[in-house]
Design a protein around this motif. Structure first.
Motif, mmCIF file in Angstrom:
data_model
loop_
_atom_site.group_PDB
_atom_site.id
_atom_site.type_symbol
_atom_site.label_atom_id
_atom_site.label_comp_id
_atom_site.label_asym_id
_atom_site.label_seq_id
_atom_site.Cartn_x
_atom_site.Cartn_y
_atom_site.Cartn_z
ATOM 1 N N VAL A 214 47.106 43.559 31.707
ATOM 2 C CA VAL A 214 47.570 43.086 33.018
ATOM 3 C C VAL A 214 46.764 41.862 33.444
ATOM 4 O O VAL A 214 47.333 40.862 33.896
ATOM 5 C CB VAL A 214 47.470 44.212 34.076
ATOM 6 C CG1 VAL A 214 47.683 43.674 35.482
ATOM 7 C CG2 VAL A 214 48.469 45.310 33.768
ATOM 8 N N ASN A 215 45.452 41.903 33.283
ATOM 9 C CA ASN A 215 44.604 40.769 33.657
ATOM 10 C C ASN A 215 44.965 39.513 32.880
ATOM 11 O O ASN A 215 45.001 38.419 33.446
ATOM 12 C CB ASN A 215 43.128 41.100 33.450
ATOM 13 C CG ASN A 215 42.606 42.095 34.447
ATOM 14 O OD1 ASN A 215 43.227 42.337 35.483
ATOM 15 N ND2 ASN A 215 41.467 42.685 34.142
ATOM 16 N N ARG A 216 45.212 39.656 31.583
ATOM 17 C CA ARG A 216 45.585 38.488 30.775
ATOM 18 C C ARG A 216 46.928 37.924 31.193
ATOM 19 O O ARG A 216 47.132 36.720 31.189
ATOM 20 C CB ARG A 216 45.595 38.856 29.291
ATOM 21 C CG ARG A 216 44.216 39.007 28.690
ATOM 22 C CD ARG A 216 44.283 39.123 27.174
ATOM 23 N NE ARG A 216 45.073 40.249 26.714
ATOM 24 C CZ ARG A 216 44.585 41.463 26.481
ATOM 25 N NH1 ARG A 216 43.314 41.713 26.685
ATOM 26 N NH2 ARG A 216 45.369 42.428 26.048
ATOM 27 N N THR A 217 47.856 38.801 31.576
ATOM 28 C CA THR A 217 49.195 38.372 31.981
ATOM 29 C C THR A 217 49.169 37.710 33.351
ATOM 30 O O THR A 217 49.802 36.686 33.567
ATOM 31 C CB THR A 217 50.156 39.579 32.012
ATOM 32 O OG1 THR A 217 50.135 40.200 30.735
ATOM 33 C CG2 THR A 217 51.557 39.147 32.333
ATOM 34 N N VAL A 218 48.428 38.299 34.281
ATOM 35 C CA VAL A 218 48.386 37.804 35.659
ATOM 36 C C VAL A 218 47.705 36.435 35.736
ATOM 37 O O VAL A 218 48.125 35.580 36.495
ATOM 38 C CB VAL A 218 47.651 38.819 36.569
ATOM 39 C CG1 VAL A 218 47.344 38.229 37.929
ATOM 40 C CG2 VAL A 218 48.493 40.063 36.724
ATOM 41 N N ASN A 219 46.655 36.237 34.950
ATOM 42 C CA ASN A 219 45.888 35.001 35.045
ATOM 43 C C ASN A 219 45.728 34.355 33.667
ATOM 44 O O ASN A 219 44.647 34.370 33.090
ATOM 45 C CB ASN A 219 44.521 35.292 35.668
ATOM 46 C CG ASN A 219 43.814 34.040 36.099
ATOM 47 O OD1 ASN A 219 44.342 32.938 35.970
ATOM 48 N ND2 ASN A 219 42.610 34.196 36.586
ATOM 49 N N THR B 50 44.573 47.703 31.649
ATOM 50 C CA THR B 50 43.986 46.815 32.647
ATOM 51 C C THR B 50 43.789 45.415 32.084
ATOM 52 O O THR B 50 44.118 44.418 32.732
ATOM 53 C CB THR B 50 42.636 47.374 33.142
ATOM 54 O OG1 THR B 50 42.849 48.667 33.692
ATOM 55 C CG2 THR B 50 41.987 46.474 34.168
#
Length: 160
Positions: free
Chosen positions: A86-91, A83
């Motif tokens: 994904v959060n670091r990649t998305v934003n 999770t």
């Protein structure tokens, strides 16, 4: 051991030194464990932490290393890790400026300094719109998630 060999000039220096030591050690330990995981993954040619158990670190007790491997292999830790990736990649913008865990008092003190250095003397007006925006973002950081507002509403709410 250090205290038995050295003395501080003032009693308050010992408390300050201990605080700096703990902060530095805490930060370095996090990086140390990250690097240990990456090295174990590289050496074992596997992302499975259960296979890393046999690669005990020279600077850590075997039972501690095995315990860490068990934690990293747990489903909950794996889900959280995924999770967060994904959060670091998305934003990526959200990860540019970090200061670690900061107490409310420290955060408030920093905002007060910012206000004093970015407001016109004798008024409550910021020297620029950008300074006002930065302050609003800092003051209300984290509330965006709590209120579950979309970015347009958040900008409008923080400008009010």
């Amino acid at each position: 051991m250090f205290i038995s060999n050295y003395r501080f000039m003032r009693p308050s220096d010992e408390a300050r030194s201990r605080s700096v030591w703990m902060t530095t050690a805490r930060s370095n330990y996090t990086h140390l464990l990250y690097n240990a995981r990456k090295n174990a993954q590289r050496i074992c040619h596997s992302v499975d932490p259960t296979l890393w158990r046999e690669r005990t670190l020279t600077w850590m007790r075997r039972d501690y290393w095995e315990g860490l491997c068990n934690i990293w292999a747990a489903e909950r830790w794996q889900e959280t890790s995924t999770t967060m990736k994904v959060n670091r990649t998305v934003n990526p913008e959200a990860n540019k400026h970090t200061s670690g865990s900061v107490s409310f008092a420290t955060h408030q003190s920093r905002l007060e300094v910012f206000d004093k250095t970015h407001k016109k003397k004798g008024t409550d007006q910021y020297i620029s719109d950008r300074a006002r925006e930065v302050t609003m973002t800092e003051k209300y950081a984290g509330e965006e998630e709590q209120l579950q507002l979309d970015p347009e509403v958040w900008v409008a709410a923080s400008s009010a």
